[in-house]
Design a protein around this motif. Structure first.
Motif, PDB file in Angstrom:
ATOM      1  N   VAL A  12       0.851  -1.205   0.000  1.00 42.88           N
ATOM      2  CA  VAL A  12       0.000   0.000   0.000  1.00 42.88           C
ATOM      3  C   VAL A  12       0.883   1.251   0.000  1.00 42.88           C
ATOM      4  CG1 VAL A  12      -1.705   1.331   1.310  1.00 42.88           C
ATOM      5  CG2 VAL A  12      -1.928  -1.145   1.157  1.00 42.88           C
ATOM      6  N   ARG A  16       0.939   4.288  -2.785  1.00 42.64           N
ATOM      7  CA  ARG A  16       0.601   5.677  -2.420  1.00 42.64           C
ATOM      8  C   ARG A  16       1.605   6.687  -2.980  1.00 42.64           C
ATOM      9  NH1 ARG A  16      -3.586   3.459  -1.500  1.00 42.64           N
ATOM     10  NH2 ARG A  16      -4.907   3.754   0.340  1.00 42.64           N
ATOM     11  N   SER A  24      -4.908  10.792   0.339  1.00 38.97           N
ATOM     12  CA  SER A  24      -4.237   9.788   1.165  1.00 38.97           C
ATOM     13  C   SER A  24      -3.314  10.435   2.193  1.00 38.97           C
ATOM     14  CB  SER A  24      -3.435   8.870   0.225  1.00 38.97           C
ATOM     15  OG  SER A  24      -2.275   8.384   0.845  1.00 38.97           O
ATOM     16  N   TYR A  25      -3.408   9.953   3.440  1.00 37.55           N
ATOM     17  CA  TYR A  25      -2.517  10.443   4.500  1.00 37.55           C
ATOM     18  C   TYR A  25      -1.054  10.130   4.164  1.00 37.55           C
ATOM     19  CZ  TYR A  25      -0.045  10.596   8.958  1.00 37.55           C
ATOM     20  OH  TYR A  25       0.878  10.866   9.946  1.00 37.55           O
ATOM     21  N   VAL A  26      -0.814   8.907   3.679  1.00 39.21           N
ATOM     22  CA  VAL A  26       0.561   8.497   3.360  1.00 39.21           C
ATOM     23  C   VAL A  26       1.117   9.372   2.233  1.00 39.21           C
ATOM     24  CG1 VAL A  26       1.983   6.583   2.517  1.00 39.21           C
ATOM     25  CG2 VAL A  26       0.144   6.142   4.156  1.00 39.21           C
ATOM     26  N   ALA A  27       0.308   9.579   1.196  1.00 38.92           N
ATOM     27  CA  ALA A  27       0.752  10.425   0.084  1.00 38.92           C
ATOM     28  C   ALA A  27       1.045  11.840   0.573  1.00 38.92           C
ATOM     29  CB  ALA A  27      -0.303  10.442  -1.020  1.00 38.92           C
ATOM     30  N   LYS A  40       7.601  12.890  12.190  1.00 38.76           N
ATOM     31  CA  LYS A  40       6.513  12.028  12.665  1.00 38.76           C
ATOM     32  C   LYS A  40       7.060  10.800  13.404  1.00 38.76           C
ATOM     33  CE  LYS A  40       2.759  12.382  12.362  1.00 38.76           C
ATOM     34  NZ  LYS A  40       1.843  13.110  13.292  1.00 38.76           N
ATOM     35  N   GLU A  43       8.022  11.971  16.811  1.00 40.90           N
ATOM     36  CA  GLU A  43       6.822  12.213  17.635  1.00 40.90           C
ATOM     37  C   GLU A  43       6.236  10.898  18.146  1.00 40.90           C
ATOM     38  OE1 GLU A  43       4.919  15.836  15.084  1.00 40.90           O
ATOM     39  OE2 GLU A  43       3.538  14.289  15.768  1.00 40.90           O
ATOM     40  N   GLU A  44       6.125   9.944  17.223  1.00 40.76           N
ATOM     41  CA  GLU A  44       5.500   8.660  17.596  1.00 40.76           C
ATOM     42  C   GLU A  44       6.385   7.902  18.596  1.00 40.76           C
ATOM     43  OE1 GLU A  44       2.554   8.474  16.953  1.00 40.76           O
ATOM     44  OE2 GLU A  44       2.247   9.640  15.126  1.00 40.76           O
ATOM     45  N   ASP A  70       1.436   3.070  15.764  1.00 39.76           N
ATOM     46  CA  ASP A  70       1.739   4.339  15.064  1.00 39.76           C
ATOM     47  C   ASP A  70       3.235   4.441  14.748  1.00 39.76           C
ATOM     48  OD1 ASP A  70      -0.811   5.327  14.906  1.00 39.76           O
ATOM     49  OD2 ASP A  70      -0.567   6.864  16.451  1.00 39.76           O
ATOM     50  N   PHE A  73       4.201   1.966  12.034  1.00 47.13           N
ATOM     51  CA  PHE A  73       3.640   2.404  10.749  1.00 47.13           C
ATOM     52  C   PHE A  73       4.471   3.548  10.163  1.00 47.13           C
ATOM     53  CE2 PHE A  73       0.592   5.161   8.434  1.00 47.13           C
ATOM     54  CZ  PHE A  73       0.361   4.305   7.368  1.00 47.13           C
ATOM     55  N   HIS A  74       4.782   4.549  10.983  1.00 41.32           N
ATOM     56  CA  HIS A  74       5.550   5.685  10.467  1.00 41.32           C
ATOM     57  C   HIS A  74       6.994   5.288  10.146  1.00 41.32           C
ATOM     58  CE1 HIS A  74       1.981   7.864  11.803  1.00 41.32           C
ATOM     59  NE2 HIS A  74       2.343   8.768  10.915  1.00 41.32           N
TER      60      HIS A  74
HETATM   61  N1  LIG Z   1      -1.946   1.986   9.465  1.00 39.08           N
HETATM   62  C1  LIG Z   1      -2.215   3.141   9.131  1.00 39.08           C
HETATM   63  C2  LIG Z   1      -2.131   4.232  10.058  1.00 39.08           C
HETATM   64  N2  LIG Z   1      -1.767   4.289  11.353  1.00 39.08           N
HETATM   65  C3  LIG Z   1      -1.855   5.585  11.717  1.00 39.08           C
HETATM   66  N3  LIG Z   1      -2.267   6.351  10.675  1.00 39.08           N
HETATM   67  C4  LIG Z   1      -2.499   7.790  10.654  1.00 39.08           C
HETATM   68  O1  LIG Z   1      -1.350   8.403  11.185  1.00 39.08           O
HETATM   69  C5  LIG Z   1      -1.720   9.652  11.739  1.00 39.08           C
HETATM   70  C6  LIG Z   1      -1.055   9.733  13.100  1.00 39.08           C
HETATM   71  O2  LIG Z   1      -0.754  11.013  13.321  1.00 39.08           O
HETATM   72  P1  LIG Z   1      -1.095  11.684  14.705  1.00 39.08           P
HETATM   73  O3  LIG Z   1      -1.469  10.689  15.736  1.00 39.08           O
HETATM   74  O4  LIG Z   1       0.058  12.560  15.020  1.00 39.08           O
HETATM   75  O5  LIG Z   1      -2.410  12.490  14.369  1.00 39.08           O
HETATM   76  P2  LIG Z   1      -2.626  13.702  13.407  1.00 39.08           P
HETATM   77  O6  LIG Z   1      -2.890  14.841  14.289  1.00 39.08           O
HETATM   78  O7  LIG Z   1      -3.753  13.280  12.481  1.00 39.08           O
HETATM   79  O8  LIG Z   1      -1.282  13.919  12.556  1.00 39.08           O
HETATM   80  P3  LIG Z   1      -0.634  15.335  12.145  1.00 39.08           P
HETATM   81  O9  LIG Z   1      -1.745  16.181  11.539  1.00 39.08           O
HETATM   82  O10 LIG Z   1      -0.035  15.906  13.375  1.00 39.08           O
HETATM   83  O11 LIG Z   1       0.413  14.966  11.115  1.00 39.08           O
HETATM   84  C7  LIG Z   1      -3.244   9.699  11.835  1.00 39.08           C
HETATM   85  O12 LIG Z   1      -3.755  10.540  10.818  1.00 39.08           O
HETATM   86  C8  LIG Z   1      -3.627   8.248  11.583  1.00 39.08           C
HETATM   87  O13 LIG Z   1      -4.878   8.120  10.919  1.00 39.08           O
HETATM   88  C9  LIG Z   1      -2.444   5.541   9.629  1.00 39.08           C
HETATM   89  N4  LIG Z   1      -2.821   5.818   8.338  1.00 39.08           N
HETATM   90  C10 LIG Z   1      -2.888   4.777   7.472  1.00 39.08           C
HETATM   91  N5  LIG Z   1      -2.584   3.461   7.813  1.00 39.08           N
HETATM   92  C11 LIG Z   1      -2.583   2.385   6.786  1.00 39.08           C
HETATM   93  O14 LIG Z   1      -2.129   2.956   5.562  1.00 39.08           O
HETATM   94  C12 LIG Z   1      -3.110   2.728   4.547  1.00 39.08           C
HETATM   95  C13 LIG Z   1      -3.091   3.894   3.559  1.00 39.08           C
HETATM   96  O15 LIG Z   1      -3.568   5.064   4.202  1.00 39.08           O
HETATM   97  P4  LIG Z   1      -3.935   6.349   3.292  1.00 39.08           P
HETATM   98  O16 LIG Z   1      -2.669   6.729   2.621  1.00 39.08           O
HETATM   99  O17 LIG Z   1      -4.428   7.425   4.222  1.00 39.08           O
HETATM  100  O18 LIG Z   1      -4.991   5.908   2.330  1.00 39.08           O
HETATM  101  C14 LIG Z   1      -4.430   2.540   5.295  1.00 39.08           C
HETATM  102  O19 LIG Z   1      -5.332   1.772   4.549  1.00 39.08           O
HETATM  103  C15 LIG Z   1      -3.967   1.791   6.532  1.00 39.08           C
HETATM  104  O20 LIG Z   1      -3.802   0.424   6.216  1.00 39.08           O
END
Ligand SMILES: N=c1c2ncn([C@@H]3O[C@H](COP(=O)(O)OP(=O)(O)OP(=O)(O)O)[C@@H](O)[C@H]3O)c2ncn1[C@@H]1O[C@H](COP(=O)(O)O)[C@@H](O)[C@H]1O
Length: 111
Positions: A12, A16, A24-27, A40, A43-44, A70, A73-74
């Motif tokens: 995934v 991304r 997407s958060y990752v993107a 990040k 922080e984590e 977290d 993941f990061h």
């Molecule tokens: N496993 C994860 C995962 N764990 C944590 N996170 C995100 O990591 C971020 C953690 O940051 P914080 O706790 O600091 O919270 P935040 O305030 O939102 O972050 P900032 O604004 O401070 O950067 C949150 O937005 C969580 O939603 C994740 N986001 C995605 N995934 C996986 O990655 C895949 C792709 O994600 P997208 O790219 O978003 O589609 C998903 O289907 C999941 O399988």
């Protein structure tokens, strides 16, 4: 987390790289660049340490598990940004398997 889970996440994360930051958060992290990704991870790591201290006093490990997820993941996003597959880390852990940390450290001192 099994190696299969790591592999699925790695796939995934690679996909991304073509995605838009809005979708997407990752993107969005890739678009912000490596320094933001490293921030990040830092922080984590801090949040994980605080959760571990809380778990020690409260006996409740729910937050520790959440924060460690977290952190892992990061860390995987960091590796992916640098085109390192998680299998390389697993291979390194496998290489160390069964080697005592004390023995490994002693062997380094002779280098
Ligand atoms: N496993 C994860 C995962 N764990 C944590 N996170 C995100 O990591 C971020 C953690 O940051 P914080 O706790 O600091 O919270 P935040 O305030 O939102 O972050 P900032 O604004 O401070 O950067 C949150 O937005 C969580 O939603 C994740 N986001 C995605 N995934 C996986 O990655 C895949 C792709 O994600 P997208 O790219 O978003 O589609 C998903 O289907 C999941 O399988």
């Amino acid at each position: 987390m099994t190696t299969d889970t790591l592999e699925r996440i790695a796939q995934v994360l690679a996909q991304r790289k073509q995605a838009s930051a809005d979708s997407s958060y990752v993107a969005s992290l890739y678009h912000k660049g490596l320094n933001k990704i490293l921030e990040k991870v830092g922080e984590e790591a801090t949040e994980t340490i605080l959760a571990a201290k809380d778990a020690q006093t409260s006996g409740n490990t729910d937050d520790l598990i959440y924060e460690t997820a977290d952190l892992w993941f990061h860390s995987m996003i960091m590796l992916s940004a640098l085109d390192v597959h998680p299998q390389a880390v697993i291979d390194e852990l496998e290489r160390r398997f069964g080697v005592s940390g004390h023995v490994e450290k002693a062997s380094r001192k002779q280098d």
